[in-house]
Design a protein around this motif. Sequence first.
Motif, PDB file in Angstrom:
ATOM      1  N   TYR A 245     -13.495 -15.229 -30.096  1.00 50.14           N
ATOM      2  CA  TYR A 245     -14.240 -14.527 -31.154  1.00 50.14           C
ATOM      3  C   TYR A 245     -14.850 -13.251 -30.607  1.00 50.14           C
ATOM      4  CZ  TYR A 245     -18.025 -17.187 -28.909  1.00 50.14           C
ATOM      5  OH  TYR A 245     -18.889 -17.741 -28.002  1.00 50.14           O
ATOM      6  N   ILE A 246     -15.322 -12.408 -31.535  1.00 44.63           N
ATOM      7  CA  ILE A 246     -15.998 -11.161 -31.171  1.00 44.63           C
ATOM      8  C   ILE A 246     -17.481 -11.321 -31.512  1.00 44.63           C
ATOM      9  CG2 ILE A 246     -16.146  -8.661 -31.572  1.00 44.63           C
ATOM     10  CD1 ILE A 246     -13.412  -9.287 -30.515  1.00 44.63           C
ATOM     11  N   LYS A 247     -18.336 -11.039 -30.513  1.00 47.56           N
ATOM     12  CA  LYS A 247     -19.774 -11.147 -30.759  1.00 47.56           C
ATOM     13  C   LYS A 247     -20.463 -10.027 -29.981  1.00 47.56           C
ATOM     14  CE  LYS A 247     -23.481 -14.564 -30.619  1.00 47.56           C
ATOM     15  NZ  LYS A 247     -23.881 -15.840 -30.031  1.00 47.56           N
ATOM     16  N   ASN A 248     -21.310  -9.249 -30.676  1.00 50.68           N
ATOM     17  CA  ASN A 248     -22.018  -8.125 -30.033  1.00 50.68           C
ATOM     18  C   ASN A 248     -21.056  -7.203 -29.270  1.00 50.68           C
ATOM     19  OD1 ASN A 248     -24.329  -9.392 -30.985  1.00 50.68           O
ATOM     20  ND2 ASN A 248     -24.632 -10.526 -29.084  1.00 50.68           N
ATOM     21  N   ASN A 249     -19.957  -6.845 -29.929  1.00 48.89           N
ATOM     22  CA  ASN A 249     -18.948  -5.953 -29.326  1.00 48.89           C
ATOM     23  C   ASN A 249     -18.334  -6.492 -28.028  1.00 48.89           C
ATOM     24  OD1 ASN A 249     -19.208  -4.074 -31.389  1.00 48.89           O
ATOM     25  ND2 ASN A 249     -20.957  -3.106 -30.373  1.00 48.89           N
ATOM     26  N   LYS A 250     -18.349  -7.808 -27.902  1.00 47.42           N
ATOM     27  CA  LYS A 250     -17.680  -8.433 -26.765  1.00 47.42           C
ATOM     28  C   LYS A 250     -16.664  -9.438 -27.276  1.00 47.42           C
ATOM     29  CE  LYS A 250     -20.612  -8.348 -22.631  1.00 47.42           C
ATOM     30  NZ  LYS A 250     -21.229  -7.060 -22.932  1.00 47.42           N
ATOM     31  N   MET A 251     -15.494  -9.455 -26.611  1.00 45.59           N
ATOM     32  CA  MET A 251     -14.519 -10.500 -26.905  1.00 45.59           C
ATOM     33  C   MET A 251     -14.887 -11.701 -26.023  1.00 45.59           C
ATOM     34  SD  MET A 251     -10.372 -10.403 -26.746  1.00 45.59           S
ATOM     35  CE  MET A 251     -10.097 -10.160 -25.007  1.00 45.59           C
ATOM     36  N   GLU A 252     -15.100 -12.843 -26.660  1.00 42.05           N
ATOM     37  CA  GLU A 252     -15.458 -14.046 -25.907  1.00 42.05           C
ATOM     38  C   GLU A 252     -14.419 -15.126 -26.154  1.00 42.05           C
ATOM     39  OE1 GLU A 252     -19.469 -15.236 -25.860  1.00 42.05           O
ATOM     40  OE2 GLU A 252     -20.280 -13.212 -26.140  1.00 42.05           O
ATOM     41  N   ILE A 253     -13.932 -15.722 -25.066  1.00 39.84           N
ATOM     42  CA  ILE A 253     -12.897 -16.747 -25.193  1.00 39.84           C
ATOM     43  C   ILE A 253     -13.297 -17.962 -24.370  1.00 39.84           C
ATOM     44  CG2 ILE A 253     -10.468 -17.312 -24.734  1.00 39.84           C
ATOM     45  CD1 ILE A 253      -9.769 -14.472 -25.391  1.00 39.84           C
ATOM     46  N   SER A 254     -13.245 -19.112 -25.003  1.00 34.41           N
ATOM     47  CA  SER A 254     -13.575 -20.353 -24.323  1.00 34.41           C
ATOM     48  C   SER A 254     -12.422 -21.333 -24.512  1.00 34.41           C
ATOM     49  CB  SER A 254     -14.865 -20.908 -24.917  1.00 34.41           C
ATOM     50  OG  SER A 254     -15.130 -22.165 -24.360  1.00 34.41           O
ATOM     51  N   ILE A 255     -11.725 -21.635 -23.408  1.00 33.61           N
ATOM     52  CA  ILE A 255     -10.576 -22.544 -23.485  1.00 33.61           C
ATOM     53  C   ILE A 255     -10.629 -23.500 -22.295  1.00 33.61           C
ATOM     54  CG2 ILE A 255      -8.058 -22.686 -23.268  1.00 33.61           C
ATOM     55  CD1 ILE A 255      -7.880 -20.059 -24.813  1.00 33.61           C
ATOM     56  N   ASN A 256     -10.498 -24.805 -22.570  1.00 32.61           N
ATOM     57  CA  ASN A 256     -10.528 -25.826 -21.506  1.00 32.61           C
ATOM     58  C   ASN A 256     -11.724 -25.642 -20.572  1.00 32.61           C
ATOM     59  OD1 ASN A 256      -8.154 -26.730 -22.635  1.00 32.61           O
ATOM     60  ND2 ASN A 256      -6.824 -25.718 -21.155  1.00 32.61           N
ATOM     61  N   GLN A 257     -12.902 -25.479 -21.156  1.00 27.77           N
ATOM     62  CA  GLN A 257     -14.162 -25.324 -20.410  1.00 27.77           C
ATOM     63  C   GLN A 257     -14.217 -24.060 -19.543  1.00 27.77           C
ATOM     64  OE1 GLN A 257     -13.079 -28.955 -20.453  1.00 27.77           O
ATOM     65  NE2 GLN A 257     -14.368 -28.737 -22.276  1.00 27.77           N
ATOM     66  N   GLU A 258     -13.316 -23.123 -19.789  1.00 31.76           N
ATOM     67  CA  GLU A 258     -13.349 -21.856 -19.035  1.00 31.76           C
ATOM     68  C   GLU A 258     -13.749 -20.723 -19.964  1.00 31.76           C
ATOM     69  OE1 GLU A 258     -10.822 -20.151 -16.443  1.00 31.76           O
ATOM     70  OE2 GLU A 258     -11.023 -21.721 -14.926  1.00 31.76           O
ATOM     71  N   GLU A 259     -14.635 -19.855 -19.494  1.00 33.09           N
ATOM     72  CA  GLU A 259     -15.105 -18.736 -20.310  1.00 33.09           C
ATOM     73  C   GLU A 259     -14.458 -17.429 -19.853  1.00 33.09           C
ATOM     74  OE1 GLU A 259     -17.481 -19.188 -22.775  1.00 33.09           O
ATOM     75  OE2 GLU A 259     -17.416 -21.340 -22.333  1.00 33.09           O
ATOM     76  N   PHE A 260     -14.219 -16.547 -20.826  1.00 34.69           N
ATOM     77  CA  PHE A 260     -13.767 -15.194 -20.486  1.00 34.69           C
ATOM     78  C   PHE A 260     -14.458 -14.227 -21.439  1.00 34.69           C
ATOM     79  CE2 PHE A 260     -11.077 -11.535 -21.461  1.00 34.69           C
ATOM     80  CZ  PHE A 260     -10.781 -11.043 -20.201  1.00 34.69           C
ATOM     81  N   THR A 261     -15.053 -13.152 -20.915  1.00 33.93           N
ATOM     82  CA  THR A 261     -15.645 -12.144 -21.806  1.00 33.93           C
ATOM     83  C   THR A 261     -15.187 -10.757 -21.379  1.00 33.93           C
ATOM     84  OG1 THR A 261     -17.595 -11.862 -20.437  1.00 33.93           O
ATOM     85  CG2 THR A 261     -17.756 -13.491 -22.196  1.00 33.93           C
ATOM     86  N   MET A 262     -15.100  -9.867 -22.378  1.00 35.30           N
ATOM     87  CA  MET A 262     -14.732  -8.482 -22.083  1.00 35.30           C
ATOM     88  C   MET A 262     -15.304  -7.582 -23.172  1.00 35.30           C
ATOM     89  SD  MET A 262     -10.990  -6.884 -21.326  1.00 35.30           S
ATOM     90  CE  MET A 262     -10.712  -5.103 -21.196  1.00 35.30           C
ATOM     91  N   ASP A 263     -15.836  -6.467 -22.766  1.00 33.76           N
ATOM     92  CA  ASP A 263     -16.369  -5.487 -23.696  1.00 33.76           C
ATOM     93  C   ASP A 263     -15.211  -4.906 -24.518  1.00 33.76           C
ATOM     94  OD1 ASP A 263     -17.681  -3.316 -24.875  1.00 33.76           O
ATOM     95  OD2 ASP A 263     -19.105  -3.253 -23.209  1.00 33.76           O
ATOM     96  N   THR A 264     -15.322  -4.941 -25.849  1.00 34.56           N
ATOM     97  CA  THR A 264     -14.197  -4.466 -26.685  1.00 34.56           C
ATOM     98  C   THR A 264     -13.931  -2.975 -26.488  1.00 34.56           C
ATOM     99  OG1 THR A 264     -15.713  -4.164 -28.540  1.00 34.56           O
ATOM    100  CG2 THR A 264     -14.463  -6.212 -28.495  1.00 34.56           C
ATOM    101  N   ALA A 265     -14.927  -2.230 -26.036  1.00 35.73           N
ATOM    102  CA  ALA A 265     -14.744  -0.782 -25.825  1.00 35.73           C
ATOM    103  C   ALA A 265     -13.701  -0.507 -24.731  1.00 35.73           C
ATOM    104  CB  ALA A 265     -16.070  -0.139 -25.441  1.00 35.73           C
TER     105      ALA A 265
END
Length: 443
Positions: A245-265
């Motif tokens: 999902y996108i939250k506060n201009n960040k792409m956030e991904i949670s799969i199999n208890q692993e997190e990944f975030t990246m600034d959409t800019a």
Amino acid sequence: MRLVILGGGESGVGTAILGKKKGYDVFVSDFGKIKGNYKEVLIINEIAWEEEKHTEDLILNADVVMKSPGIPDKSPMIKKLLAKGVSVLSEIEFAAPFTDATIIGITGSNGKTTTTMLTHHLLKSAGLNVGLGGNIGKSFAWQVAENNYDSYVLELSSFQLDGIINFKPHIAIITNISPDHLDRYDYKYENYIDSKFRITMNQTEEDYLIYDADDEAITEWFKTHTTKAKLIPFSLTKTFSEGAYIKNNKMEISINQEEFTMDTAHIALEGKHNMKNAMAATSVAKLMQIRKATIRESLSNFQGVEHRLEKVLKIQNVQYINDSKATNVNATFFALDSMNTPTVWIVGGVDKGNDYNELMSLVREKVKAIICLGVDNKKIIDVFGNVVDMMIEVDNMNDAVRMAQRLSEKGDTVLLSPACASFDLFENYEDRGNQFKQAVKNL
């Protein structure tokens, strides 16, 4: 075993090569003309073929038939084969049993090419031995015959999925669903939706289905159907404990208890729809255990897809954009939605039962002039005739581009986003896009 292939194009010739390699007695039959380069391949590989006809005696004696995606199930020859109990498959179904590679299958009405290319880019950049095929590039069957990839990223059309029986991707993506190709589905939207969901029909608990949780057709389907696959949703508006999902201009991904975030800019692709494509592709990369740093780097340097919101040139401060790949209303909706300047819109071609009213609010807000580029533009004129100040009809690309230059002023955008198929004036959407780019360069 006799393998008969109907259609001597990319998928047909690829299947012929794989069939020959696997010991089938192969025959290729095309009702039209077979292109010279494909003919050469058939001759070099000593594969029997015919063109501009279907000889029944040579076809109805098949043990298995592969039909090209362009041939509808309603065609007389297919009906005869099915009546005889001959199995008729798509290239994907025929080729899949001959490879042990991990298959990532991507379908959807729009965004599937960008998502397929981006997914392939993410995996290849990470050093994986990965093939790209299906609806784009070299046919899947051809690659199975000649290469030894560990995984494949396949773009799959509904027509290809209609011809599967046992095919199952380990990871499936449905980018979105909107009305398209309804002429092939008895003009019933639900038939087309079911066709897209065939991508997950053979998946097990070990497999994954990544899908757009904002999409109405997809969420409706889930109310009355299930799949065994593990579900990974993505959304621009909702949040998930498992998904993207996108939250506060960040792409956030949670799969199999692993997190990944990246600034959409920092993501190279622009526009809301491309954030969805990026979430889908990144979800695959996470499932394939690609390192976070590699994913970030690949998302920031991806070049995009030719003929899809492709920036051609800026002339006298007017940006020309080639979106020839937009062959339906939904694709054009995304294009117009991502325009931030007054737009001269080039639209038209072969209409597949389009409802242009979906574009009304965007046209009112963003479009200053419309150039109709098609043989029959009546529907477009009826819908938008009173909405824009200027409406012009042309019958070739040079006139369209010259007219657009005349109607645009500094700071505007000229957008080719036809919302239609191209077969009235062009060979295909690539030809249409290339003619546009050439005409812009000639200004």
